[in-house]
Design an enzyme around this catalytic site. Sequence first.
Site, PDB file in Angstrom:
ATOM      1  N   LEU A  86       0.897  -1.167   0.000  1.00 41.33           N
ATOM      2  CA  LEU A  86       0.000   0.000   0.000  1.00 41.33           C
ATOM      3  C   LEU A  86       0.932   1.213   0.000  1.00 41.33           C
ATOM      4  CD1 LEU A  86      -2.693  -1.244   2.529  1.00 41.33           C
ATOM      5  CD2 LEU A  86      -2.771  -1.287   0.031  1.00 41.33           C
ATOM      6  N   PRO A  87       1.185   1.780  -1.187  1.00 37.62           N
ATOM      7  CA  PRO A  87       2.344   2.653  -1.429  1.00 37.62           C
ATOM      8  C   PRO A  87       2.252   4.057  -0.845  1.00 37.62           C
ATOM      9  CG  PRO A  87       1.044   2.388  -3.420  1.00 37.62           C
ATOM     10  CD  PRO A  87       0.415   1.512  -2.395  1.00 37.62           C
ATOM     11  N   CYS A  88       2.572   4.181   0.423  1.00 36.69           N
ATOM     12  CA  CYS A  88       2.546   5.469   1.099  1.00 36.69           C
ATOM     13  C   CYS A  88       3.669   6.396   0.635  1.00 36.69           C
ATOM     14  CB  CYS A  88       2.586   5.279   2.618  1.00 36.69           C
ATOM     15  SG  CYS A  88       3.943   4.251   3.194  1.00 36.69           S
ATOM     16  N   HIS A  89       4.641   5.858  -0.118  1.00 38.69           N
ATOM     17  CA  HIS A  89       5.717   6.719  -0.635  1.00 38.69           C
ATOM     18  C   HIS A  89       5.191   7.728  -1.652  1.00 38.69           C
ATOM     19  CE1 HIS A  89       5.613   3.260  -3.456  1.00 38.69           C
ATOM     20  NE2 HIS A  89       5.838   4.189  -4.370  1.00 38.69           N
TER      21      HIS A  89
END
Length: 197
Positions: free
Chosen positions: A163-166
């Site tokens: 879950l790409p929080c970047h």
Amino acid sequence: MTDRTTTNPFDTFDPPLSGPPVLEPSDVSYVLEDTEVGRLLLAVTDTGAVVTCAYAPDTASEDRWLARLAGRVSPRVLRHAAPTDAVRRAVAAYLSGEARSVDVRPDLALASPFQREVLTGLAARVGYGERTTYAVLASAVDHPRAARAVGTALGANPLCIVLPCHRVLPASGGVGGYAGGSAAKEHLLALEAAHAA
């Protein structure tokens, strides 16, 4: 006259089968994986769902994640690589640019209710190669005044990369904070920018 025959205890000994030992099934299996962006702790449930894809650069951080798994998912946590094969392959495919997502089934068992809102909203609204800000994401998940809380929720993301929080950045510029460090965040953003076209 005494009987000199004795029983040899090894007469009934069955030698072990050849090959590696077979480990008992566990509720949660995990592995530590060295990647281009740092050392990740990858953990899956016995159903194959991924409960952790988190940075664990040292023993202390590894122990914290394992304690969370034991406390929130199951005390039966075992370091066992084979059940994590699918998530390891999916992470490797994403990090090599072959895949645009980490194609696994996520399980948000370690996330708070607010984190679930934020991470679900992030996954639904911000695609590969896209970027947003903490404030925009806060508004998108119906918490327009909670940009700082959104940042805190993303900072404790139990499923980084999955879950790409970047993809979430500060409105003021720069890359902001990231559990894996700013270099890892910059690497992921550059990777997606290079393969998004």
